[in-house]
Scaffold this motif. Structure first.
Motif, mmCIF file in Angstrom:
data_model
loop_
_atom_site.group_PDB
_atom_site.id
_atom_site.type_symbol
_atom_site.label_atom_id
_atom_site.label_comp_id
_atom_site.label_asym_id
_atom_site.label_seq_id
_atom_site.Cartn_x
_atom_site.Cartn_y
_atom_site.Cartn_z
ATOM 1 N N MET A 46 0.837 -1.213 0.000
ATOM 2 C CA MET A 46 0.000 0.000 0.000
ATOM 3 C C MET A 46 0.867 1.258 0.000
ATOM 4 O O MET A 46 0.505 2.265 -0.632
ATOM 5 N N GLY A 51 1.784 1.662 -3.479
ATOM 6 C CA GLY A 51 0.600 2.130 -4.224
ATOM 7 C C GLY A 51 0.374 3.621 -4.005
ATOM 8 O O GLY A 51 0.089 4.370 -4.951
ATOM 9 N N LEU A 52 0.491 4.055 -2.756
ATOM 10 C CA LEU A 52 0.303 5.482 -2.446
ATOM 11 C C LEU A 52 1.374 6.325 -3.131
ATOM 12 O O LEU A 52 1.073 7.389 -3.691
ATOM 13 N N MET A 99 2.958 5.578 -5.841
ATOM 14 C CA MET A 99 2.644 5.594 -7.282
ATOM 15 C C MET A 99 1.546 6.609 -7.577
ATOM 16 O O MET A 99 1.617 7.379 -8.544
ATOM 17 N N ALA A 100 0.488 6.589 -6.726
ATOM 18 C CA ALA A 100 -0.646 7.493 -6.955
ATOM 19 C C ALA A 100 -0.210 8.955 -6.802
ATOM 20 O O ALA A 100 -0.579 9.813 -7.601
ATOM 21 N N HIS A 138 3.188 5.163 -12.599
ATOM 22 C CA HIS A 138 2.684 3.809 -12.351
ATOM 23 C C HIS A 138 3.611 2.723 -12.893
ATOM 24 O O HIS A 138 3.183 1.592 -13.074
ATOM 25 N N MET A 158 3.615 -0.609 -11.170
ATOM 26 C CA MET A 158 2.299 -1.234 -10.943
ATOM 27 C C MET A 158 2.376 -2.757 -10.798
ATOM 28 O O MET A 158 1.770 -3.317 -9.881
ATOM 29 N N HIS A 160 3.542 -3.496 -7.256
ATOM 30 C CA HIS A 160 2.450 -3.244 -6.298
ATOM 31 C C HIS A 160 1.417 -4.378 -6.378
ATOM 32 O O HIS A 160 1.011 -4.929 -5.343
ATOM 33 N N ALA A 161 0.994 -4.727 -7.620
ATOM 34 C CA ALA A 161 -0.057 -5.751 -7.794
ATOM 35 C C ALA A 161 0.380 -7.081 -7.173
ATOM 36 O O ALA A 161 -0.391 -7.730 -6.464
ATOM 37 N N MET A 218 0.528 -7.034 -3.357
ATOM 38 C CA MET A 218 -0.812 -7.072 -2.767
ATOM 39 C C MET A 218 -1.462 -8.449 -2.891
ATOM 40 O O MET A 218 -2.011 -8.956 -1.914
ATOM 41 N N VAL A 219 -1.397 -9.041 -4.090
ATOM 42 C CA VAL A 219 -2.146 -10.303 -4.257
ATOM 43 C C VAL A 219 -1.314 -11.542 -3.908
ATOM 44 O O VAL A 219 -1.785 -12.420 -3.174
ATOM 45 N N TRP A 260 0.181 -10.283 0.095
ATOM 46 C CA TRP A 260 -0.834 -10.153 1.154
ATOM 47 C C TRP A 260 -1.933 -11.220 1.027
ATOM 48 O O TRP A 260 -2.102 -12.052 1.926
ATOM 49 N N LEU A 261 -2.651 -11.258 -0.102
ATOM 50 C CA LEU A 261 -3.818 -12.150 -0.166
ATOM 51 C C LEU A 261 -3.435 -13.627 -0.081
ATOM 52 O O LEU A 261 -4.066 -14.394 0.654
#
Ligand code: HEM
Ligand code: HEM
Length: 125
Positions: free
Chosen positions: A20, A23-24, A26-27, A32, A35, A38-39, A42-43, A46-47
């Motif tokens: 995150m 991601g922040l 990048m935003a 990006h 990206m 980050h993706a 996260m997946v 984390w997931l």
């Protein structure tokens, strides 16, 4: 949560915070380029770690298998090396790509080990 279940969940939380923050950044920077890093943090960081944590929590027979600790270390080391090396590749260092390739294969082997541990437990319960 105990043992390997707890380790997986803590790893997932650390990954979520790191992903995150990326991601922040990048935003905020409107850049990006990172990206995919980050993706995957996260997946795949984390997931997936959270799913493994819940699985080992729900099925004590799985977490009592000594291979579960091996699975944790394969997953943890390979996802960390994968995303850090991919960061450098995307930042313009193509020479790092073999590290990303090897860590991707090791990450996949971790998933195969999970299948080996989990499927007999699922079939018995
Ligand atoms: C602080 C929270 C977050 C911020 C600021 C953030 C920011 C971003 C940004 C800027 C992108 C790039 C979008 C693009 O270039 O098209 C992105 C993509 C992505 N994010 Fe996040 N994100 C956050 C949380 C999450 C979470 C919680 C997840 C999943 C659990 C996630 C998963 C993804 C995925 C999978 C992509 C790639 C999407 C695609 O393929 O188009 N992000 N995020
Ligand atoms: C062996 C491990 C893996 C490899 C080598 C891999 C490779 C890739 C590649 C090459 C892309 C396209 C990136 C781009 O077009 O810029 C991608 C995208 C994506 N992958 Fe993976 N992946 C892996 C594991 C996973 C896992 C386990 C998940 C989900 C749990 C996942 C979720 C995604 C998502 C959501 C995207 C779209 C976001 C993006 O374009 O970056 N990947 N992956």
């Amino acid at each position: 949560m105990q043992g390997v279940a707890r380790n997986f969940f803590i790893l997932g939380i650390v990954m979520a915070i790191a992903g995150m923050m990326l991601g922040l950044s990048m935003a905020m920077s409107h850049n990006h380029v990172q990206m995919p890093v980050h993706a995957h943090i996260m997946v795949a960081g984390w997931l997936m770690s959270a799913v493994f944590g819940f699985f080992y929590h729900l099925f004590p027979a799985a977490r009592q298998n000594r291979l579960a600790t091996v699975h944790f270390w394969i997953h943890a080391v390979s996802i960390i090396v994968l995303v850090i090396s991919l960061y450098f590749v995307l930042a313009g260092n193509p020479g790092v790509e073999p590290v990303t390739a090897i860590s991707s294969i090791v990450f996949f082997l971790g998933m195969l080990l999970f299948a080996w541990i989990a499927i007999p437990v699922i079939n018995k319960s």
